[in-house]
Design an enzyme around this catalytic site. Sequence first.
Site, PDB file in Angstrom:
ATOM      1  N   GLU A   4      32.286  13.653   2.327  1.00 52.13           N
ATOM      2  CA  GLU A   4      33.285  12.642   2.495  1.00 52.13           C
ATOM      3  C   GLU A   4      34.283  12.016   3.732  1.00 52.13           C
ATOM      4  O   GLU A   4      34.461  13.177   4.981  1.00 52.13           O
ATOM      5  CB  GLU A   4      34.672  13.491   1.477  1.00 52.13           C
ATOM      6  CG  GLU A   4      35.442  12.378   1.493  1.00 52.13           C
ATOM      7  CD  GLU A   4      36.912  13.061   1.069  1.00 52.13           C
ATOM      8  OE1 GLU A   4      37.115  13.270  -0.038  1.00 52.13           O
ATOM      9  OE2 GLU A   4      38.021  13.573   1.406  1.00 52.13           O
ATOM     10  N   THR A  19      37.885   7.342   0.924  1.00 54.29           N
ATOM     11  CA  THR A  19      38.669   8.403  -0.396  1.00 54.29           C
ATOM     12  C   THR A  19      39.185   6.829  -0.195  1.00 54.29           C
ATOM     13  O   THR A  19      39.381   5.657   0.914  1.00 54.29           O
ATOM     14  CB  THR A  19      39.896   8.620   0.229  1.00 54.29           C
ATOM     15  OG1 THR A  19      40.383   8.373   2.430  1.00 54.29           O
ATOM     16  CG2 THR A  19      38.551  10.547   0.647  1.00 54.29           C
ATOM     17  N   ALA A  60      46.669   6.746  -0.624  1.00 52.41           N
ATOM     18  CA  ALA A  60      47.866   6.671  -1.998  1.00 52.41           C
ATOM     19  C   ALA A  60      48.726   5.759  -0.515  1.00 52.41           C
ATOM     20  O   ALA A  60      49.967   4.959  -0.968  1.00 52.41           O
ATOM     21  CB  ALA A  60      49.481   7.923  -1.566  1.00 52.41           C
ATOM     22  N   HIS A  89      36.351   6.363  -4.128  1.00 55.91           N
ATOM     23  CA  HIS A  89      37.286   6.489  -5.318  1.00 55.91           C
ATOM     24  C   HIS A  89      37.591   5.309  -5.451  1.00 55.91           C
ATOM     25  O   HIS A  89      38.920   5.125  -4.779  1.00 55.91           O
ATOM     26  CB  HIS A  89      38.105   7.485  -3.828  1.00 55.91           C
ATOM     27  CG  HIS A  89      37.389   8.304  -3.237  1.00 55.91           C
ATOM     28  ND1 HIS A  89      37.819  10.072  -2.762  1.00 55.91           N
ATOM     29  CD2 HIS A  89      35.798   8.894  -2.708  1.00 55.91           C
ATOM     30  CE1 HIS A  89      36.297  10.635  -2.405  1.00 55.91           C
ATOM     31  NE2 HIS A  89      35.732   9.991  -2.729  1.00 55.91           N
ATOM     32  N   ARG A  91      42.624   9.970 -11.283  1.00 56.85           N
ATOM     33  CA  ARG A  91      43.983   9.364 -11.175  1.00 56.85           C
ATOM     34  C   ARG A  91      44.775   9.445 -10.359  1.00 56.85           C
ATOM     35  O   ARG A  91      45.852   8.601 -10.314  1.00 56.85           O
ATOM     36  CB  ARG A  91      45.255  10.456 -12.600  1.00 56.85           C
ATOM     37  CG  ARG A  91      46.526  10.287 -13.019  1.00 56.85           C
ATOM     38  CD  ARG A  91      46.804  11.758 -13.606  1.00 56.85           C
ATOM     39  NE  ARG A  91      47.448  12.519 -11.714  1.00 56.85           N
ATOM     40  CZ  ARG A  91      48.336  13.646 -12.497  1.00 56.85           C
ATOM     41  NH1 ARG A  91      48.228  13.920 -13.883  1.00 56.85           N
ATOM     42  NH2 ARG A  91      48.741  14.596 -11.222  1.00 56.85           N
ATOM     43  N   ASP A 104      48.290  11.182  -7.104  1.00 56.04           N
ATOM     44  CA  ASP A 104      49.020  11.958  -7.162  1.00 56.04           C
ATOM     45  C   ASP A 104      50.194  10.714  -7.280  1.00 56.04           C
ATOM     46  O   ASP A 104      49.917   9.854  -7.111  1.00 56.04           O
ATOM     47  CB  ASP A 104      49.070  12.785  -6.065  1.00 56.04           C
ATOM     48  CG  ASP A 104      48.529  14.047  -6.821  1.00 56.04           C
ATOM     49  OD1 ASP A 104      48.161  14.641  -7.118  1.00 56.04           O
ATOM     50  OD2 ASP A 104      47.667  15.136  -5.326  1.00 56.04           O
ATOM     51  N   ALA A 134      42.413  10.826 -15.891  1.00 58.79           N
ATOM     52  CA  ALA A 134      41.574   9.814 -15.215  1.00 58.79           C
ATOM     53  C   ALA A 134      40.780   9.237 -16.242  1.00 58.79           C
ATOM     54  O   ALA A 134      39.688   8.973 -16.263  1.00 58.79           O
ATOM     55  CB  ALA A 134      40.803  11.375 -14.427  1.00 58.79           C
ATOM     56  N   LYS A 177      36.815  13.971 -19.528  1.00 57.89           N
ATOM     57  CA  LYS A 177      36.108  13.008 -18.642  1.00 57.89           C
ATOM     58  C   LYS A 177      34.678  13.073 -18.619  1.00 57.89           C
ATOM     59  O   LYS A 177      34.711  11.121 -18.626  1.00 57.89           O
ATOM     60  CB  LYS A 177      36.061  13.121 -16.974  1.00 57.89           C
ATOM     61  CG  LYS A 177      38.167  13.541 -16.656  1.00 57.89           C
ATOM     62  CD  LYS A 177      38.622  13.935 -15.555  1.00 57.89           C
ATOM     63  CE  LYS A 177      38.630  15.501 -14.750  1.00 57.89           C
ATOM     64  NZ  LYS A 177      39.626  15.006 -13.508  1.00 57.89           N
ATOM     65  N   GLN A 194      45.833  22.142  10.281  1.00 56.80           N
ATOM     66  CA  GLN A 194      45.484  21.396   9.105  1.00 56.80           C
ATOM     67  C   GLN A 194      44.935  22.830   8.059  1.00 56.80           C
ATOM     68  O   GLN A 194      44.765  21.929   6.291  1.00 56.80           O
ATOM     69  CB  GLN A 194      43.719  21.520   9.114  1.00 56.80           C
ATOM     70  CG  GLN A 194      42.704  20.700   8.420  1.00 56.80           C
ATOM     71  CD  GLN A 194      41.169  21.460   9.043  1.00 56.80           C
ATOM     72  OE1 GLN A 194      40.919  21.914   9.338  1.00 56.80           O
ATOM     73  NE2 GLN A 194      39.733  20.498   7.555  1.00 56.80           N
TER      74      GLN A 194
END
Length: 288
Positions: free
Chosen positions: A17, A48, A51, A78, A108, A110, A124, A164, A211
């Site tokens: 990813e 990804t 947002a 994504h 879905r 956040d 989702a 799903k 992290q």
Amino acid sequence: MSIADIFNTKKPVVSFEIFPPKKNGVLVNADETIKSLKKLNPDYISVTFGAGGNSVNAMTWEIARSIRENFKIEPIVHLTCLSHSKEDIDEILEKLKKYGLYNILALRGDENPNAAAKEDFRHANELISYIKSRGDFSVSAACYPEGHSESPNLVQDTIYLKKKVDAGANHLISQLFFDNNFFYSFLDRARNAGINVPIDAGIMPLTSKKQIERMVMLCGASLPAKFKKVLDKYEDKPDALLDAGIAYALDQVIDLITQGVDGIHLYTMNNPIIAERIYNGFSSLIDL
Ligand code: FAD
């Protein structure tokens, strides 16, 4: 090739990813990262979907397009739905078709203070059905070995996961976890519930104190006592923590492969050097 089809040809599938990178606060392409990851011969790379608004989201498609066209690796895009209407999703799907991007991780997302939730999609599974009705897309979905943070319990979590898959998801990628026993118990629950699609184990090497704190806060994954000890001892020694984090992730991966996992999905944090160190530690176990 559809991501689920890759699982018919090999085991374990190995994937990475990445996220749209920024330099000096400005979005840039990810070609350098992808070039380095390509040397590790991944089966697919997922990108990804932020947002952070439209420019970040458009970058997701540009990066996925480059992965496919310039690097000849299969990408997964994504896509989150909470702050999108059906019209928004239609527009995105048309763009993806134009770019030849047919593998989508449907999420879905956040709640986002910068983007108000719209009414069209609440979960989702609704997005998955919608995408399936809009074209020949191969849809993956997220799963949570320790349960999603909003789930009342693991039974309910499994019931929603099955929805799903019933809606058309033919592949699952797990949330990160640091104790493989959570993943094995989750697999038992999923298989007993009739969820028979391939499931990738999501592994994130924890390599810095900042992290670790961020990840635990964001996804609520449990930190095993063994890992906490490492953290306590080396939290102010970055090089030692990096080595220990890589060794810990590698230990998880070797155990998962030995137990016959469908796939390993490495959350690279856009750091190909760490990905390479982990990959080199398990590459001889693949295709045996
Ligand atoms: P859902 O499947 O809708 O589940 C959310 C919650 O609702 C769960 O508690 C579930 O049990 C419950 N639920 C599910 N279906 C129903 C239903 N029909 N009725 C009632 N309750 C239901 N976020 C991003 O913003 N961008 C990304 O790129 C991104 N990538 C991710 C990749 C992976 C592999 C994973 C594991 C997560 C990713 N996330 C990303 C985070 C994800 O958006 C959040 O975890 C989000 O809170 C849940 O998304 P979901 O698709 O699992 O939601």
